[in-house]
Scaffold this motif. Sequence first.
Motif, PDB file in Angstrom:
ATOM      1  N   VAL A  72       0.846  -1.192   0.000  1.00 52.00           N
ATOM      2  CA  VAL A  72       0.000   0.000   0.000  1.00 52.00           C
ATOM      3  C   VAL A  72       0.880   1.241   0.000  1.00 52.00           C
ATOM      4  N   VAL A  73       0.593   2.163  -0.898  1.00 50.23           N
ATOM      5  CA  VAL A  73       1.250   3.463  -0.918  1.00 50.23           C
ATOM      6  C   VAL A  73       0.222   4.484  -0.457  1.00 50.23           C
ATOM      7  N   ALA A  74       0.430   5.057   0.718  1.00 52.05           N
ATOM      8  CA  ALA A  74      -0.534   5.992   1.317  1.00 52.05           C
ATOM      9  C   ALA A  74       0.071   7.389   1.377  1.00 52.05           C
ATOM     10  N   CYS A  75      -0.701   8.364   0.889  1.00 51.46           N
ATOM     11  CA  CYS A  75      -0.204   9.736   0.812  1.00 51.46           C
ATOM     12  C   CYS A  75      -1.393  10.640   0.522  1.00 51.46           C
ATOM     13  N   THR A  76      -1.321  11.896   0.906  1.00 56.06           N
ATOM     14  CA  THR A  76      -2.382  12.831   0.568  1.00 56.06           C
ATOM     15  C   THR A  76      -2.329  13.173  -0.917  1.00 56.06           C
ATOM     16  N   GLY A  77      -3.447  13.626  -1.459  1.00 53.96           N
ATOM     17  CA  GLY A  77      -3.488  14.041  -2.843  1.00 53.96           C
ATOM     18  C   GLY A  77      -2.535  15.190  -3.112  1.00 53.96           C
ATOM     19  N   ARG A  78      -1.812  15.137  -4.237  1.00 59.26           N
ATOM     20  CA  ARG A  78      -0.778  16.091  -4.623  1.00 59.26           C
ATOM     21  C   ARG A  78       0.426  16.025  -3.693  1.00 59.26           C
ATOM     22  N   GLY A  79       0.607  14.864  -3.065  1.00 51.92           N
ATOM     23  CA  GLY A  79       1.732  14.700  -2.151  1.00 51.92           C
ATOM     24  C   GLY A  79       2.893  13.913  -2.726  1.00 51.92           C
ATOM     25  N   GLY A  80       2.789  13.521  -4.002  1.00 54.74           N
ATOM     26  CA  GLY A  80       3.869  12.770  -4.623  1.00 54.74           C
ATOM     27  C   GLY A  80       3.644  11.273  -4.684  1.00 54.74           C
ATOM     28  N   SER A  81       2.410  10.821  -4.409  1.00 52.43           N
ATOM     29  CA  SER A  81       2.147   9.383  -4.334  1.00 52.43           C
ATOM     30  C   SER A  81       2.351   8.676  -5.673  1.00 52.43           C
ATOM     31  N   THR A  82       2.015   9.342  -6.778  1.00 54.32           N
ATOM     32  CA  THR A  82       2.179   8.699  -8.081  1.00 54.32           C
ATOM     33  C   THR A  82       3.653   8.452  -8.368  1.00 54.32           C
ATOM     34  N   TRP A  83       4.470   9.435  -8.094  1.00 50.54           N
ATOM     35  CA  TRP A  83       5.919   9.298  -8.291  1.00 50.54           C
ATOM     36  C   TRP A  83       6.475   8.165  -7.435  1.00 50.54           C
ATOM     37  N   LEU A  84       6.083   8.134  -6.162  1.00 50.65           N
ATOM     38  CA  LEU A  84       6.534   7.066  -5.265  1.00 50.65           C
ATOM     39  C   LEU A  84       6.056   5.708  -5.763  1.00 50.65           C
ATOM     40  N   ALA A  85       4.813   5.632  -6.219  1.00 49.44           N
ATOM     41  CA  ALA A  85       4.278   4.380  -6.733  1.00 49.44           C
ATOM     42  C   ALA A  85       5.044   3.918  -7.972  1.00 49.44           C
ATOM     43  N   GLN A  86       5.448   4.862  -8.824  1.00 47.14           N
ATOM     44  CA  GLN A  86       6.257   4.516  -9.990  1.00 47.14           C
ATOM     45  C   GLN A  86       7.567   3.870  -9.561  1.00 47.14           C
ATOM     46  N   ILE A  87       8.177   4.414  -8.529  1.00 46.39           N
ATOM     47  CA  ILE A  87       9.448   3.870  -8.042  1.00 46.39           C
ATOM     48  C   ILE A  87       9.247   2.457  -7.516  1.00 46.39           C
TER      49      ILE A  87
END
Length: 319
Positions: A33-48
């Motif tokens: 699970v990748v948990a983060c607020t919206g516009r917090g960089g979650s997509t970038w982290l998920a890509q990694i």
Amino acid sequence: MMNASSIRAIGNRLLDMYGRLRARRYDARDAIVVACTGRGGSTWLAQIITSLPRHHLRWEQLHWRTNPKCQEYGFGEPTYLTSEIAIKEQEKYVHQILSGQTFSSAIHTKKYFRPLKLLTVRSYVAKLVTANMMLPWLVETFGVRAVFMIRHPCAVVKSQLKHGAWDEVGKSFCEHPALFEAYPHLGSLFEEVERQEEVLAFNWAVQNFVPLALPQPVPWVTTTYETLVGDGMEEARRIFDALGEEVPHRAGKQFHTPSVTTVDSSNVAQGENPLTGWREYLSNRQVNRILSVTHEAALCFYTEALRPEASPSSLEVSV
């Protein structure tokens, strides 16, 4: 000749069949699970994280825009949930998501949906911007591995104001009676916020308060957007080590690949320092209001400095 809706219906049935069959031999505890607020960089982290071989990204399965069906179970927006509050239907539905049984009802976006790669998937990566306040419940109930990321509130609020999709976030969006009962100071602060940047700052604060209020050590790895930007692969190694994974050779490439949700006018897209954009966009009064709200909520490690005053593993609320 079949029309597009008929083809989609057949595809959905095939996805449902595959999801149910795959779930029989897939342990939800293998999910990340990748948990983060919206516009917090979650997509970038998920890509990694999904640079790991045979890892498939499941995109915002608990968001009403991506998966309207989740609203039938009380999800869709940032939700405060504990083992005392959650009902069996909610637990069953989230298990279906984590074990890959909800593909057809949750692909209203094509972002990162790669059907053919599902045939060889080893683990699902669930990127969720609505799950911070239920993260302790998710990990406790399903035994998943998780990465929680937090970003400077001024950067998040600036991005939300500029993006436009958060214009609809009013004060009622941030009202969580059960959370306010557990933490009265948040309820009192809720009554005081008025301006839009204050509402968005409060929304940031309550979402990050819950995972940070849990006593250390927590059963997930915590990172910050600023640390990931500044320390790069060193921080990535710490995250992958906590997940029990080797650092994939493709991970380094993702540090130089903007996420699909990056706004063209952002510092990231323009090749500029991704940490300084909020200073250039927000007024001093807005910055003071945002930080006043987050500090009143007991999240005091972010100040006017670009990076937090504590390391990711030392972040905590000041209650």
